[in-house]
Design an enzyme around this catalytic site. Structure first.
Site, short mmCIF file in Angstrom:
data_model
loop_
_atom_site.label_atom_id
_atom_site.label_comp_id
_atom_site.label_asym_id
_atom_site.label_seq_id
_atom_site.Cartn_x
_atom_site.Cartn_y
_atom_site.Cartn_z
CG ASP A 71 38.00 20.61 -27.02
OD1 ASP A 71 37.71 21.54 -26.23
OD2 ASP A 71 39.01 19.91 -26.88
CG ASN A 140 46.77 11.10 -24.98
OD1 ASN A 140 46.73 12.34 -24.98
ND2 ASN A 140 45.74 10.35 -25.33
CG HIS A 142 44.53 14.92 -25.69
ND1 HIS A 142 44.10 13.97 -24.78
CD2 HIS A 142 44.26 16.11 -25.10
CE1 HIS A 142 43.61 14.58 -23.73
NE2 HIS A 142 43.70 15.88 -23.88
CD GLU A 147 42.43 11.50 -27.21
OE1 GLU A 147 43.64 11.50 -26.88
OE2 GLU A 147 41.51 11.75 -26.41
C1 F6R Z 1 40.37 21.29 -23.56
C2 F6R Z 1 41.21 20.47 -24.42
C3 F6R Z 1 42.15 19.46 -23.89
C4 F6R Z 1 42.93 19.91 -22.65
C5 F6R Z 1 43.88 18.81 -22.17
C6 F6R Z 1 44.61 19.21 -20.89
O1 F6R Z 1 39.58 22.18 -24.31
O2 F6R Z 1 41.09 20.61 -25.59
O3 F6R Z 1 43.07 19.12 -24.91
O4 F6R Z 1 43.65 21.06 -22.95
O5 F6R Z 1 43.16 17.64 -21.93
O6 F6R Z 1 43.70 19.32 -19.85
P1 F6R Z 1 44.10 19.85 -18.41
O7 F6R Z 1 44.41 21.31 -18.56
O8 F6R Z 1 42.88 19.62 -17.56
O9 F6R Z 1 45.30 19.07 -17.99
#
Ligand code: F6R
Length: 247
Positions: A71, A140, A142, A147
Site C-alpha cells: 500500500d 482493528n 486491517h 479496513e
Molecule cells: C503497512 C500496512 C498495515 C500495517 C498495520 C500494522 O504496509 O499495510 O496494514 O501492517 O497497520 O502496523 P504496525 O506494524 O506499525 O503495527
C-alpha cells in the site's frame, strides 16, 4: 458461506521480537535461495523493521527478486519522509542489491488513481503473482489498508482510512491533520491470491486481534480473518502477541 472455506492458520511463536524478525528473514532467505527471482509482497509499519534488518544482515542477494508493496498513502509524493516509498528506501532498497526497476509500490500521486490500481494489479499478475506476501495487522484487524467491512474479492483499490488507523499513524506526522485520509492498497482479493501469506505480529497490543484472526469466525468485519480462507497462511508471533491464544 465463509466458514465452509475455513482452513487452519498455522501459528509459530517465537521467544521475542528479535527471534520473530530472524525467523521471518530465514523464511524469505530460503525462498530466495530456491527461487532467486522470487516475487515478494512487502509491508511497512513498525512490525517488519526487524525483519528488514535481519534480511539485510543475512547478506542474501536480492538482485533478481521482484517486490510489490501492499500500500501507499494517497496524496504523498514519493520523496515525502512518511511515504511508504521513503520507508522502503530507508529500511530495504538502499541497503541491498535490489534493482530499482524491480521494486514496486503503488503511486500515491497518479493523476488517475483508478487506472493506477488497475496497472498495479496487472503488474503483479505479469510478474507471475506473489510467491509470498508478508503482512502486519492493525488493532482493528486491517490488513494492508483494508479496513473492517472491506470486500474479500477486491483487487488493488483506493480506500478511506479508518479514524483509528489515522490516529495510530499520527505518531509519524507533525499532527493528525497531516495524516492522509485515503490510500491505495492491494485488496483482500489480491492478498488472498498470493501463494503464501506470512503475517507478523508482536507485542501485547496485538494479542486481542491475533486471537480473533486465528480463532474467531471469519467475517468481513475483521479483515485479518480472511487468512483463514487461504491454503497456506502462517502467523509469526512473539510470546506477547500469542498470549491470548487458547491453544
Ligand atoms: C503497512 C500496512 C498495515 C500495517 C498495520 C500494522 O504496509 O499495510 O496494514 O501492517 O497497520 O502496523 P504496525 O506494524 O506499525 O503495527
Amino acid at each position: 458461506m465463509m466458514q465452509d472455506k475455513r482452513v487452519a492458520v498455522k501459528v509459530e511463536v517465537c521467544d521475542d521480537y528479535a527471534a520473530l524478525s530472524q525467523r521471518a528473514a530465514a523464511i524469505v532467505v530460503d525462498l530466495v535461495k530456491a527461487k532467486p527471482d522470487a516475487v515478494l509482497g512487502l509491508p511497512t509499519g513498525s512490525t517488519p523493521i526487524g525483519f528488514y534488518d535481519a534480511l539485510v544482515a543475512s547478506g542474501i542477494s536480492l538482485a533478481r527478486v521482484r517486490t510489490f508493496n501492499l500500500d501507499e498513502y494517497l496524496g504523498l509524493p514519493q520523496n515525502h519522509p512518511e511515504s511508504y516509498y521513503s520507508f522502503m528506501k530507508k529500511h530495504l532498497y538502499d541497503r541491498t542489491d535490489l534493482k530499482a526497476e524491480n521494486c514496486h509500490i503503488p503511486s500515491g500521486m497518479a493523476a488517475d488513481p483508478a487506472a493506477e490500481c488497475r496497472r498495479y494489479e496487472e503488474a503483479i499478475r505479469a510478474a507471475g503473482g506473489l510467491d509470498i506476501l508478508l503482512l502486519g495487522v492493525g488493532h482493528n484487524g486491517h490488513i494492508g489498508f483494508n479496513e473492517p467491512g472491506a470486500p474479500w474479492d477486491a483487487g488493488t483499490r483506493i480506500v478511506e482510512l479508518a479514524e483509528r488507523t489515522r490516529q495510530a499513524n499520527a505518531r509519524f506526522f507533525a499532527s493528525i491533520d497531516q495524516v492522509p485520509t485515503r490510500a491505495v492498497t492491494m485488496g483482500i482479493g489480491t492478498i488472498l491470491k498470493a501463494r503464501r501469506l506470512l503475517l507478523l505480529a508482536a507485542g501485547s497490543g496485538k494479542a486481542e486481534i491475533v486471537k480473533e484472526l486465528v480463532e474467531g469466525t471469519p467475517r468481513v468485519g475483521v479483515p485479518a480473518t480472511a487468512l483463514q480462507t487461504h491454503p497456506d497462511a502462517t502467523v509469526l508471533l512473539d510470546r506477547a502477541a500469542a498470549a491470548k491464544l487458547s491453544l
